[in-house]
Design an enzyme around this catalytic site. Structure first.
Site, PDB file in Angstrom:
ATOM      1  N   GLU A  72       0.831  -1.216   0.000  1.00  0.00           N
ATOM      2  CA  GLU A  72       0.000   0.000   0.000  1.00  0.00           C
ATOM      3  C   GLU A  72       0.862   1.262   0.000  1.00  0.00           C
ATOM      4  O   GLU A  72       0.879   2.002   0.984  1.00  0.00           O
ATOM      5  CB  GLU A  72      -0.844   0.051   1.267  1.00  0.00           C
ATOM      6  CG  GLU A  72      -1.765  -1.103   1.471  1.00  0.00           C
ATOM      7  CD  GLU A  72      -2.367  -1.077   2.863  1.00  0.00           C
ATOM      8  OE1 GLU A  72      -3.520  -1.507   2.979  1.00  0.00           O
ATOM      9  OE2 GLU A  72      -1.703  -0.639   3.826  1.00  0.00           O
ATOM     10  N   CYS A  78      -0.197  33.334  11.850  1.00  0.00           N
ATOM     11  CA  CYS A  78       0.087  33.911  13.155  1.00  0.00           C
ATOM     12  C   CYS A  78       0.519  32.809  14.101  1.00  0.00           C
ATOM     13  O   CYS A  78      -0.259  32.352  14.953  1.00  0.00           O
ATOM     14  CB  CYS A  78      -1.132  34.629  13.684  1.00  0.00           C
ATOM     15  SG  CYS A  78      -1.585  35.970  12.607  1.00  0.00           S
TER      16      CYS A  78
HETATM   17  C1  PLP Z   1      -0.577   5.704   5.788  1.00  0.00           C
HETATM   18  C2  PLP Z   1      -0.746   4.298   5.430  1.00  0.00           C
HETATM   19  C3  PLP Z   1      -0.160   3.785   4.269  1.00  0.00           C
HETATM   20  C4  PLP Z   1       0.733   4.605   3.369  1.00  0.00           C
HETATM   21  O1  PLP Z   1       1.908   5.012   3.986  1.00  0.00           O
HETATM   22  P1  PLP Z   1       2.995   5.820   3.109  1.00  0.00           P
HETATM   23  O2  PLP Z   1       4.060   6.168   4.080  1.00  0.00           O
HETATM   24  O3  PLP Z   1       2.310   7.017   2.569  1.00  0.00           O
HETATM   25  O4  PLP Z   1       3.442   4.895   2.026  1.00  0.00           O
HETATM   26  C5  PLP Z   1      -0.421   2.483   3.936  1.00  0.00           C
HETATM   27  N1  PLP Z   1      -1.206   1.696   4.713  1.00  0.00           N
HETATM   28  C6  PLP Z   1      -1.791   2.161   5.838  1.00  0.00           C
HETATM   29  C7  PLP Z   1      -2.649   1.268   6.632  1.00  0.00           C
HETATM   30  C8  PLP Z   1      -1.574   3.463   6.239  1.00  0.00           C
HETATM   31  O5  PLP Z   1      -2.130   3.903   7.373  1.00  0.00           O
END
Ligand code: PLP
Length: 411
Positions: free
Chosen positions: A271, A341
């Site tokens: 992901e 600010c």
């Molecule tokens: C934030 C997140 C990602 C992506 O993380 P990156 O550092 O942007 O690659 C993938 N999986 C889950 C569950 C996340 O919370």
């Protein structure tokens, strides 16, 4: 300076500043790099773009065009994806505290997979899916005990994380009972996400090993999702691993684990968020006033923490350049400050740049992830426009907020 064949000064003239600029050619190249290298003969693979890094309809259309799947973490992200025409079958719905409204929306829109964070959620999901007479695919987010942040990672460090379930815990055992007996919950496998801006692949290898240990409890091949977090280049202090190498290494680790343990897996998923959009994004500002204090020299820009909270939030570092002065001597040690600010509204502290005049354009690099998506209207700042550039052409992705829009919902 040009981005994807478009002169930055032309972008300023057409769209104004502050302006978020995305190089869509770059985004597509990174997506292709993942697609071409994150694959195996031994199991299926899937690449999900973690859209919280940057989620808007035009971005989601790019994800769709490139054939990636999509992660969402909220009703708002899910809604945007559906409205952009993204196939809900390829959406993964995350979150540690999903509301009933979100769960209903996910089921009514046939979201492909729900990533279940905890026992309470599984109970609600089972009840709601039963009442709707639907079968919902789930993976369970596990706390694999690997905690990774930037250069270091620690195994079995983070048992109290707000995310995920601990393997072998009472909650886990109860969840296992539910998934073994429910007709409405279809358990596909495990998920883990161990952190962000990670440069050490052994952290992912450790979490893959943990997931294989857990898979022993099941007599069918599971989906294993090892999350995102692959690091990018913000400044020269960062040396990210190229994403083809990242992909190949993760695949090899999983293939080795299959051979070593004899446990087959159905699919390996990742992901990436930041690594897909981070370096493709730029923010363009106009410099206004400058100021010298006894120990500092400031360049003030027409944006700030409202469009990039990361320096104030976690001391994130950025690099910048003054447009048209790239080849002049960088002999001014300056701090780039926003117009909010708030003394902490500094985008970059102590960077060497050429002398700037009011009206010069300053560009910051690698602002594509968690920039726009974390923007705010503090001081009633208007959210900047987002422009996509590709093959020498630009197009608006998100219009600049107007003053009327700013107060639209106020009674
Ligand atoms: C934030 C997140 C990602 C992506 O993380 P990156 O550092 O942007 O690659 C993938 N999986 C889950 C569950 C996340 O919370």
């Amino acid at each position: 300076m040009e981005i994807a064949g478009v002169d930055v000064k032309d972008l300023k003239n057409e769209y104004g500043t502050p302006l978020y600029i995305y190089d869509v050619n770059h985004i597509k190249n990174i997506m292709s790099l993942y697609k071409n290298n994150f694959k195996s003969e031994m199991f299926e693979t899937e690449i999900e773009y973690a859209s919280k890094a940057f989620n808007c309809k035009e971005m989601i259309r790019v994800v769709k065009e490139m054939g990636l799947s999509l992660d969402v973490v909220s009703l708002g992200e899910m809604y945007t994806a559906i409205k952009a025409g993204f196939d809900p079958k390829h959406i993964f719905f995350h979150g540690n505290n999903k509301s009933l409204e979100e769960i209903n929306y996910a089921l009514d829109n046939n979201i492909g997979t729900v990533v279940v964070d905890n026992l309470d959620e599984l109970k609600v999901l089972e009840e709601v899916s039963k009442s709707k007479n639907k079968v919902v695919n789930i993976v369970i987010r596990m706390n694999v005990g690997v905690s990774a942040h930037t250069h270091k990672f620690i195994v079995t460090a983070h048992v109290d994380s707000k995310f995920g379930v601990l393997y072998g815990s009472d909650d886990y055992k109860e969840m296992k009972k539910i998934i073994d007996n429910s007709k409405n919950i279809k358990f596909l496998g495990f998920h883990s996400h161990i952190g962000s801006q990670i440069f050490d692949l052994s952290a992912f290898n450790a979490s893959i090993d943990k997931l294989f240990e857990m898979a022993k409890d099941f007599n069918y091949p599971l989906v294993m999702n090892i999350g995102g977090g692959y690091g990018v280049h913000y400044t020269n202090e960062d040396s990210p691993i190229p994403f083809d190498i990242v992909s190949k290494t993760l695949i090899k680790t999983a293939e080795d684990a299959v051979r070593r343990t004899g446990i087959k897996i159905k699919k390996l998923a990742i992901e990436p968020g930041r690594s897909i959009v981070g370096e493709a994004g730029y923010t363009l500002y106009t410099i206004g006033f400058t100021k010298k204090t006894p120990n500092k020299e400031y360049y003030f820009i027409d944006g700030g923490m409202t469009d990039n909270i990361r320096p104030a939030l976690y001391q994130a570092k950025y690099d910048a350049e003054i447009i048209g002065k790239e080849n002049e001597a960088h002999n001014h040690k300056v701090t780039i400050a926003g117009k909010c600010c708030e003394s902490g509204d500094l985008i970059i502290e102590d960077i060497n740049l050429p002398e700037a005049k009011s009206g010069d354009l300053l560009i910051t690099y690698t602002t594509g992830a968690y920039g726009y998506s974390m923007s705010s209207n503090y001081n009633k700042a208007l959210t900047p426009a987002v422009v996509f550039v590709e093959d020498g052409k630009s197009r608006i992705a998100i219009k600049r907020m107007t003053l009327d829009e700013l107060i639209e919902r106020e009674v």
